[in-house]
Scaffold this motif. Sequence first.
Motif, PDB file in Angstrom:
ATOM      1  N   ALA A  57      35.339  40.372  27.752  1.00 25.04           N
ATOM      2  CA  ALA A  57      35.632  41.202  28.897  1.00 25.04           C
ATOM      3  C   ALA A  57      35.160  40.278  30.048  1.00 25.04           C
ATOM      4  O   ALA A  57      34.385  39.173  30.194  1.00 25.04           O
ATOM      5  N   THR A  58      36.175  40.414  31.074  1.00 26.08           N
ATOM      6  CA  THR A  58      35.736  39.524  32.562  1.00 26.08           C
ATOM      7  C   THR A  58      36.340  40.387  33.383  1.00 26.08           C
ATOM      8  O   THR A  58      37.088  41.205  33.462  1.00 26.08           O
ATOM      9  N   GLU A  59      36.025  39.902  34.589  1.00 27.87           N
ATOM     10  CA  GLU A  59      36.661  40.617  35.977  1.00 27.87           C
ATOM     11  C   GLU A  59      38.036  40.125  36.147  1.00 27.87           C
ATOM     12  O   GLU A  59      38.379  38.864  35.941  1.00 27.87           O
ATOM     13  N   LYS A  60      38.829  41.079  36.576  1.00 23.80           N
ATOM     14  CA  LYS A  60      40.171  40.624  36.739  1.00 23.80           C
ATOM     15  C   LYS A  60      40.495  39.466  37.776  1.00 23.80           C
ATOM     16  O   LYS A  60      41.463  38.896  37.654  1.00 23.80           O
ATOM     17  N   GLU A 106      32.095  53.427  31.372  1.00 25.67           N
ATOM     18  CA  GLU A 106      33.044  52.518  31.259  1.00 25.67           C
ATOM     19  C   GLU A 106      34.250  53.329  30.372  1.00 25.67           C
ATOM     20  O   GLU A 106      33.903  53.664  29.293  1.00 25.67           O
ATOM     21  N   CYS A 147      34.080  49.145  39.261  1.00 23.06           N
ATOM     22  CA  CYS A 147      34.948  48.166  39.223  1.00 23.06           C
ATOM     23  C   CYS A 147      36.269  49.058  38.836  1.00 23.06           C
ATOM     24  O   CYS A 147      36.290  49.359  37.571  1.00 23.06           O
ATOM     25  N   THR A 188      42.634  47.310  30.166  1.00 19.51           N
ATOM     26  CA  THR A 188      41.806  47.352  31.659  1.00 19.51           C
ATOM     27  C   THR A 188      41.224  48.468  31.842  1.00 19.51           C
ATOM     28  O   THR A 188      41.489  49.375  32.663  1.00 19.51           O
ATOM     29  N   ASP A 203      38.600  46.598  35.114  1.00 16.81           N
ATOM     30  CA  ASP A 203      38.062  45.245  34.317  1.00 16.81           C
ATOM     31  C   ASP A 203      39.247  44.587  33.348  1.00 16.81           C
ATOM     32  O   ASP A 203      40.147  45.332  33.471  1.00 16.81           O
TER      33      ASP A 203
END
Length: 429
Positions: free
Chosen positions: A168-171, A372, A391, A191, A394
Amino acid sequence: MEMMETMAAAVEGGVVVIREYNAERDRVGVEAVERRCEVGPSGGGMSLFTDLLGDPLCRVRHSPPFLMLVAEVICGSESREIVGIVRGCIKTVACGARKPHRGSSTTTAPLTSLAKHHTAPSPIYANVAYLLGLRVSPAHRRRGIGLKLVERMEEWFKEKGAEYAYMATEKDNEASIRLFTGRCGYSKFRTPAILVQPVFAHRLTLPRAIAIVRLPAADAEALYRRRFAATEFFPRDIDAVLANPLSLGTFLAVPAGCAAAARWEGADAFLADPPSSWAVASVWNSKEVFRLEVRGAGRWRRALALASRAVDWALPWLRIPSVPDLFRPFGMYLMYGLGGEGPAAAAYARAVCRHAHNMARTDPGCRVVAAEVAACEPLREGIPHWSRLSCAEDLWCVKRLAEEYSDGALGDWTKAPPPPTIFVDPREF
């Protein structure tokens, strides 16, 4: 967990060695790398930093099996410096549902629309690895160290029988996305949204028409397995998750006048005749695993937050939703296993979220409650949150590791369309 052999390669300025983390000699170096690598936007402004409370393994140690690797640059016989880290764990999760036999009443409809007496579809399980916490010191980036860490971790994943790996990472983390999708063979997969609500000084009121029932662990497990076991990423060892001391309980929102509210007779009795609408969620105490801190906020932001708290303290009857102090290390409660059924399920989910908030406000140092959820989660409208803290999108990326599938009924999971709901494992948040 067996020790891994080291892997060495020459880089500019020395030789980089990839090896297993050693708590006795590596902790200080790992913490230094963590401090130099911010978690959150990298383009300036506010950023979110994580304090692992002196335990670099905290985010994986609850998920057997797990591993942490470090990248160490060696220059000569004396100079050694840890410049990179990565963590990984493996679990068995649901990645789809078997198609019902002809004439069967089993359905693959979203959780909120399952018929009254139906159970969840039969799940298809896969061994899935999760890769998290990849960090490379800023001064040593663009030298292939991150790639070497990922490749060595994937070797361990394959040795342990993992069929897929995901991260997982930030878009907007272009460097991370470029590494995983461009060089490591991952593809964009899901996402989800991370929804965060601040913990206010005031207790939130619950609707009188809704009752909150705390479920015994055995009943919580039965409810999850009967209704949500085919939800994507549902952990087969849900019993271990619910039994973990960090899990603070599972809470069911039901109509105040229903039989379950008057007297709880177990999950079987509830599922045999459930109310028309209900919702459930569990609460995980992430505060005991790590702390968060917002840095880089301007003076005016800090002043506004402080002013809101001051006015709230002076005029408590106004019940102003003051901003908690997020500029010092703070803790978080995570809601997981959020699900429900019926036309009013979102309203019942909102009641469960309010109950979790009220739990958090009695815990010193816990200043946010997070959840989430999938991008199209049917209950999303019932989850209270502040957009500035959340967020909205994601990014999870996935890669197929195995040549064969443990269950041919699924096919290639990496090509499966996104479902309306996912199950977020709190051990890896």
